[in-house]
Enzyme design. Structure first.
Site, mmCIF file in Angstrom:
data_model
loop_
_atom_site.group_PDB
_atom_site.id
_atom_site.type_symbol
_atom_site.label_atom_id
_atom_site.label_comp_id
_atom_site.label_asym_id
_atom_site.label_seq_id
_atom_site.Cartn_x
_atom_site.Cartn_y
_atom_site.Cartn_z
ATOM 1 N N ARG A 204 -2.803 -10.282 -4.681
ATOM 2 C CA ARG A 204 -2.800 -9.833 -3.298
ATOM 3 C C ARG A 204 -3.512 -10.856 -2.407
ATOM 4 O O ARG A 204 -4.297 -11.677 -2.876
ATOM 5 C CB ARG A 204 -3.525 -8.499 -3.157
ATOM 6 C CG ARG A 204 -2.873 -7.323 -3.881
ATOM 7 C CD ARG A 204 -3.663 -6.049 -3.601
ATOM 8 N NE ARG A 204 -3.050 -4.874 -4.188
ATOM 9 C CZ ARG A 204 -3.337 -4.393 -5.388
ATOM 10 N NH1 ARG A 204 -4.233 -5.017 -6.149
ATOM 11 N NH2 ARG A 204 -2.733 -3.303 -5.859
ATOM 12 N N LYS A 228 -8.212 -3.298 -5.812
ATOM 13 C CA LYS A 228 -8.471 -2.125 -4.987
ATOM 14 C C LYS A 228 -9.371 -1.156 -5.750
ATOM 15 O O LYS A 228 -9.222 -0.974 -6.956
ATOM 16 C CB LYS A 228 -7.154 -1.438 -4.614
ATOM 17 C CG LYS A 228 -6.358 -2.187 -3.549
ATOM 18 C CD LYS A 228 -5.146 -1.391 -3.123
ATOM 19 C CE LYS A 228 -4.422 -2.075 -1.974
ATOM 20 N NZ LYS A 228 -3.238 -1.306 -1.530
ATOM 21 N N HIS A 304 2.855 -11.199 1.329
ATOM 22 C CA HIS A 304 3.203 -10.033 0.522
ATOM 23 C C HIS A 304 4.581 -10.194 -0.109
ATOM 24 O O HIS A 304 4.807 -9.730 -1.234
ATOM 25 C CB HIS A 304 3.154 -8.770 1.377
ATOM 26 C CG HIS A 304 2.955 -7.521 0.579
ATOM 27 N ND1 HIS A 304 1.877 -7.326 -0.270
ATOM 28 C CD2 HIS A 304 3.711 -6.389 0.469
ATOM 29 C CE1 HIS A 304 1.963 -6.149 -0.851
ATOM 30 N NE2 HIS A 304 3.068 -5.559 -0.420
ATOM 31 N N ARG A 307 4.323 -12.145 -3.222
ATOM 32 C CA ARG A 307 3.891 -11.257 -4.309
ATOM 33 C C ARG A 307 5.084 -10.477 -4.853
ATOM 34 O O ARG A 307 5.254 -10.349 -6.067
ATOM 35 C CB ARG A 307 2.805 -10.315 -3.777
ATOM 36 C CG ARG A 307 2.341 -9.213 -4.736
ATOM 37 C CD ARG A 307 1.159 -8.491 -4.109
ATOM 38 N NE ARG A 307 0.980 -7.151 -4.577
ATOM 39 C CZ ARG A 307 0.269 -6.785 -5.633
ATOM 40 N NH1 ARG A 307 -0.327 -7.714 -6.357
ATOM 41 N NH2 ARG A 307 0.130 -5.522 -5.969
ATOM 42 N N HIS A 330 -1.351 -2.157 -9.776
ATOM 43 C CA HIS A 330 -0.882 -0.908 -9.187
ATOM 44 C C HIS A 330 -1.575 0.281 -9.837
ATOM 45 O O HIS A 330 -1.707 0.335 -11.058
ATOM 46 C CB HIS A 330 0.636 -0.758 -9.370
ATOM 47 C CG HIS A 330 1.438 -1.654 -8.487
ATOM 48 N ND1 HIS A 330 2.753 -1.999 -8.770
ATOM 49 C CD2 HIS A 330 1.136 -2.281 -7.318
ATOM 50 C CE1 HIS A 330 3.209 -2.785 -7.809
ATOM 51 N NE2 HIS A 330 2.251 -2.970 -6.922
ATOM 52 N N TYR A 339 10.705 -2.648 -8.541
ATOM 53 C CA TYR A 339 11.257 -3.939 -8.966
ATOM 54 C C TYR A 339 12.399 -3.771 -9.960
ATOM 55 O O TYR A 339 13.218 -4.678 -10.115
ATOM 56 C CB TYR A 339 10.135 -4.822 -9.530
ATOM 57 C CG TYR A 339 9.058 -5.037 -8.504
ATOM 58 C CD1 TYR A 339 9.284 -5.843 -7.390
ATOM 59 C CD2 TYR A 339 7.827 -4.400 -8.617
ATOM 60 C CE1 TYR A 339 8.311 -6.015 -6.426
ATOM 61 C CE2 TYR A 339 6.844 -4.569 -7.647
ATOM 62 C CZ TYR A 339 7.099 -5.367 -6.559
ATOM 63 O OH TYR A 339 6.133 -5.533 -5.588
#
Length: 356
Positions: A204, A228, A304, A307, A330, A339
């Site tokens: 990220r 995150k 992004h 990515r 994730h 994806y």
């Protein structure tokens, strides 16, 4: 990100929080234990827009920093809806962006009503209009999202073409423009390393920004990042990213006039009379990618989307959703499943070509 780097990042949060009312600063300080500095900085920017709107609309005559709590308590749902319309039509915010601002405000108002207490054990707010405000409906099925994304990412030979363009093609394209050419020559190793690392790892933007020299393991081809939720993880990157990182590291110290105290991996060119360098900001990296993407002929490409490009290529070559989920960081495997729709669409196109 080492301790000193974290302190510098939190200093930016404190700088923005200082422009807001005391109770918002208190909220930001409380949230530093549970939210990343990048999230807190985004919250500060969102709050500044909200409080500036309150002042501009005449709900308080004074500075943004002095807006009292009773202004928030007497806000109606319709007035907040007016603010959301301001975001949509005056600031041209997308629905997802508006939802992020709603989330930030809901969190703030919840704190003021249900967590914070006065010395006599009363809440800061008795009435919370934000609790009655709903998020914008933006739910789309994964195939729709994949279709929208497919034209904005890199496919097949475009991966290497774009990397090569950043490394040398841009300079060739603007060789007659001395300013652009010289700026590219000064930063091409750094810019190539950034693009190559994202394309070779799926990191990220915030993770790229936060990288320090000591976070790299050049033996295992991995980088230590804070994901995150402030979770630490070692993320692998490709051999090409390794080569581009080594090229950048070979010139980083001399080109950017760095001493050993500066641990940030990606830094800006020296600016000012003293030739000061600093860690590249998220916006600086975004603008850098936008510059190359526009010149490359794919203006929708962004950090992004790079990515997403990595993730799509990884899935096409490995077909291992659990490993891809871990690589991308994730929290939900459903996010990673998008994806599979992207690559399935490409398979369909390949089959269709057989009849041509």
């Amino acid at each position: 990100m080492n301790h000193d780097a974290k302190l510098q990042f939190y200093a930016r949060v404190d700088e923005k929080a200082a422009e807001l009312p005391w109770y918002v600063r208190e909220y930001i300080n409380k949230k530093q234990r549970t939210l990343s500095p990048a999230t807190l900085l985004n919250y500060c920017h969102d709050f500044i827009i909200f409080f500036d709107w309150l002042v501009a609309e005449g709900y308080f005559k004074g500075s943004r920093r002095d807006v009292p709590l009773d202004v928030l308590e007497t806000l109606t749902v319709q007035q907040i809806e007016d603010f959301l319309l301001f975001l949509q039509f005056r600031l041209d915010n997308a629905k997802l962006t508006i939802n992020r601002k709603i989330s930030a405000l809901k969190s703030l108002f919840h704190y003021l009503q249900n967590v914070a207490e006065t010395p006599d054990l009363k809440p800061y707010l008795y009435r919370n209009a934000m609790a009655k405000v709903e998020f914008n409906p933006v739910k789309e099925d994964q195939e729709t999202i994949a279709q929208k994304m497919s034209g904005k990412i890199l496919w097949d030979e475009e991966y290497e073409q774009f990397r090569e363009f950043v490394a040398s093609g841009y300079g060739e394209l603007f060789k007659d423009n001395k300013k652009l050419f010289n700026f590219h020559q000064r930063n091409r190793e750094r810019d190539t390393a950034i693009v190559s690392l994202i394309l070779g790892s799926g990191l990220r933007l915030s993770e790229i920004v936060g990288l320090d020299i000591d976070d790299l393991d050049l033996v295992k081809y991995s980088a230590r990042v804070i994901r995150k939720g402030n979770k630490e993880q070692y993320v692998f990157f490709s051999e090409q990213a390794m080569r581009d990182l080594q090229d950048y590291l070979a010139v980083r110290k001399t080109k950017y006039r760095l001493d050993d105290k500066i641990k940030a991996l990606f830094v800006s060119s020296p600016i000012g009379p003293k030739g000061t360098t600093r860690r590249l900001t998220p916006r600086a990296i975004e603008k850098m990618v936008e510059k190359y993407a526009k010149a490359f002929g794919k203006p929708a490409l962004s950090v992004h989307k790079l990515r997403h490009s990595f993730a799509t290529r990884y899935h096409a070559e490995n077909n291992d959703v659990p490993k891809l989920r871990r690589q991308l960081g994730h929290s939900s495997i459903q996010t990673t499943m998008i994806y599979t729709h992207l690559t399935n669409d490409e398979l369909k196109k390949a089959v269709d070509k057989m009849d041509q």
